[in-house]
Scaffold this motif. Sequence first.
Motif, PDB file in Angstrom:
ATOM      1  N   HIS A 134      34.672  40.181  35.550  1.00 55.39           N
ATOM      2  CA  HIS A 134      34.859  38.556  35.379  1.00 55.39           C
ATOM      3  C   HIS A 134      33.374  38.163  34.896  1.00 55.39           C
ATOM      4  O   HIS A 134      32.717  38.234  36.173  1.00 55.39           O
TER       5      HIS A 134
ATOM      6  N   GLN B 184      31.987  35.316  37.130  1.00 55.02           N
ATOM      7  CA  GLN B 184      31.911  35.760  38.670  1.00 55.02           C
ATOM      8  C   GLN B 184      30.682  36.343  39.070  1.00 55.02           C
ATOM      9  O   GLN B 184      30.490  36.491  40.596  1.00 55.02           O
TER      10      GLN B 184
ATOM     11  N   LEU C 237      42.370  38.813  48.679  1.00 56.57           N
ATOM     12  CA  LEU C 237      42.624  38.230  47.349  1.00 56.57           C
ATOM     13  C   LEU C 237      42.980  36.653  47.308  1.00 56.57           C
ATOM     14  O   LEU C 237      42.176  35.806  46.684  1.00 56.57           O
TER      15      LEU C 237
ATOM     16  N   TRP D  25      40.142  34.424  48.853  1.00 58.51           N
ATOM     17  CA  TRP D  25      39.009  34.637  48.200  1.00 58.51           C
ATOM     18  C   TRP D  25      38.961  33.977  46.864  1.00 58.51           C
ATOM     19  O   TRP D  25      37.883  33.301  46.306  1.00 58.51           O
ATOM     20  N   LEU D  26      40.183  33.819  46.018  1.00 57.23           N
ATOM     21  CA  LEU D  26      40.227  32.859  44.629  1.00 57.23           C
ATOM     22  C   LEU D  26      39.930  31.487  45.308  1.00 57.23           C
ATOM     23  O   LEU D  26      39.147  30.848  44.265  1.00 57.23           O
TER      24      LEU D  26
ATOM     25  N   THR E 255      36.080  32.057  44.287  1.00 55.82           N
ATOM     26  CA  THR E 255      35.988  32.329  42.743  1.00 55.82           C
ATOM     27  C   THR E 255      36.313  31.001  41.758  1.00 55.82           C
ATOM     28  O   THR E 255      35.652  30.787  40.793  1.00 55.82           O
TER      29      THR E 255
ATOM     30  N   GLU F  31      33.983  29.389  38.767  1.00 54.53           N
ATOM     31  CA  GLU F  31      34.321  29.535  37.529  1.00 54.53           C
ATOM     32  C   GLU F  31      34.586  28.150  36.939  1.00 54.53           C
ATOM     33  O   GLU F  31      34.025  27.912  36.013  1.00 54.53           O
TER      34      GLU F  31
ATOM     35  N   ARG G 278      45.902  34.911  33.624  1.00 55.22           N
ATOM     36  CA  ARG G 278      44.880  35.314  34.800  1.00 55.22           C
ATOM     37  C   ARG G 278      45.657  36.327  35.529  1.00 55.22           C
ATOM     38  O   ARG G 278      45.521  37.567  35.763  1.00 55.22           O
ATOM     39  N   PHE G 279      46.991  36.085  36.265  1.00 55.04           N
ATOM     40  CA  PHE G 279      48.026  36.803  36.728  1.00 55.04           C
ATOM     41  C   PHE G 279      49.154  35.962  36.946  1.00 55.04           C
ATOM     42  O   PHE G 279      49.140  34.805  36.680  1.00 55.04           O
TER      43      PHE G 279
ATOM     44  N   HIS H 286      46.105  40.869  35.762  1.00 54.37           N
ATOM     45  CA  HIS H 286      46.077  41.498  37.079  1.00 54.37           C
ATOM     46  C   HIS H 286      47.498  41.942  37.486  1.00 54.37           C
ATOM     47  O   HIS H 286      48.340  41.109  37.053  1.00 54.37           O
TER      48      HIS H 286
ATOM     49  N   HIS I 299      44.291  47.038  38.507  1.00 54.65           N
ATOM     50  CA  HIS I 299      44.615  47.276  39.968  1.00 54.65           C
ATOM     51  C   HIS I 299      45.720  48.225  40.026  1.00 54.65           C
ATOM     52  O   HIS I 299      45.698  49.352  40.377  1.00 54.65           O
TER      53      HIS I 299
ATOM     54  N   SER J 143      36.412  47.200  44.046  1.00 55.23           N
ATOM     55  CA  SER J 143      37.038  45.519  44.318  1.00 55.23           C
ATOM     56  C   SER J 143      38.254  45.759  45.443  1.00 55.23           C
ATOM     57  O   SER J 143      38.400  45.134  46.217  1.00 55.23           O
TER      58      SER J 143
END
Length: 476
Positions: free
Chosen positions: A85, A88, A100, A103-104, A108, A112, A218-219, A245, A290, A315
């Motif tokens: 990324h 980031q 995760l 953290w986003l 993150t 962003e 993104r996911f 992801h 992942h 990660s």
Amino acid sequence: MATKNKLFLGLFVHSKALNELEYLHDTAVGVDKEGKITFVERDCAEKKARETVLPQLGWKDAEVEVVKAKEGQFFFPGFIDTHIHAPQYPNAGIFGNSTLLNWLDTYTFPLEVSLSDLAKARRVYTRVIHKTLSHGTTCAAYFATIDVPATNLLADLCHARGQRALIGRVCMDEPSTSPANYRDESAEASVAATRESIAHIRALDPTHTLIRPIITPRFAPTSTFPLLVQLGALAAETTLPIQTHLSENRAEIALVKTLFPPTVTGAADDSYAGVYDAAGLLTGRTVLAHAVHLTTGEAALVARRGAKVSHCPGSNTALGSGAARVRRLLDRGIVCGLGTDVSGGFSPSVLEAARAAVMVSRHVVFMGEEVAGEDREREKLSVEEVLFLATRGGAEVVGLEERVGKFAVGMEWDAQLVGLGVVGEDGEVVGDEDGGDVDVFGWETWPDRVAKWVYNGDDRNTKMVWVKGRLVHARK
Ligand SMILES: O=c1[nH]c(=O)c2nc[nH]c2[nH]1
Ligand SMILES: [Zn+2]
């Protein structure tokens, strides 16, 4: 674009197979002005190359640039970072004890969103491109942000600097998980913005010589199902690659089950991979980052669709996501590469990711229940295997296996010159070469030297880097 024909001389090391490195000693490799390898001659010293090979090609000796690997140096294919990324990068190393999903939200998304400031984006992107090149990354699959101008700027900067790249404008439209100031207004708006970025990249590099767009939901958790479906359709229409992801963290997987029941997706079950498949996003051109917690059924589905996996061990360890069992994926024939996943991962170095892949594969052996008849030792990845993942595996993950990843006629010259410290009789490193933490005494075999590089190397060993024949980094 390379400007001169080039002749590279010395030792070349590359992957012959998953568990085998090939050592081409005293070899000459010719690279034409387009950056393509035109010959690979073994047992060919400089004199022979100049007197016999160059005239056959019609290359005038005086017009050929010669680069020789010195003692302790070797040419190696450039690394491919299959998941990183770019926006980031300033957060590399900043993640505290988060996992995760928090953290986003905490680290993150706020960073962003701030990169819609183009001056800030330029500063960050210039640095991450420089940094990854200096670690030997000749090709990167970048997630950018949802902002189209900033995404296009990343493509422009990679193109100008000469780094091969897949550039993805990030798509996210699910209101319950995407911040109000950092989400697409609708699935249609997300697709329209993606098309804008694709058009920009097509104008920048019409033949995708260096830069190509990549469709980037993104996911699942930050996407509505209509967005996933529309991006699947866009991928089918454009035949572009896809990156996203998958199955990184257990809370994420639970969230997917609540957001995407079979009543929403029409899938047979509520598996995470099944959501992407129902949307047409699981293809032979899909890069799945992942894939830590895949069920057996999901792994079989990914294999059937020919989707690829970006293994991000640094990660996964940093964010406490888990330890991917890469051998299980490889055994199923799933193509795997390595991703730094900055800034879930703290290091921009693919060499570091390779090292982490070795270590994590050992943790996989220590962990989990003993299952009768299961040979856990097989889970260990060797130095040779992680270097394959870092080069040829990565090339296949991003669909460039016909162009980069190994030294052969017709391939493009994406390469790095690696230099190790050679220790002289007096115990000092010979000459002015900085071998960093890699000290070679001279009695080591070449496989042992390469292992020393994998375990102790860093950017001090990355002396020169080329992409498509163009010199893009030289260590001062
Ligand atoms: O490692 C990750 N980094 C991200 O930015 C991200 N977004 C969703 N899932 C993610 N995983
Ligand atoms: Zn990621």
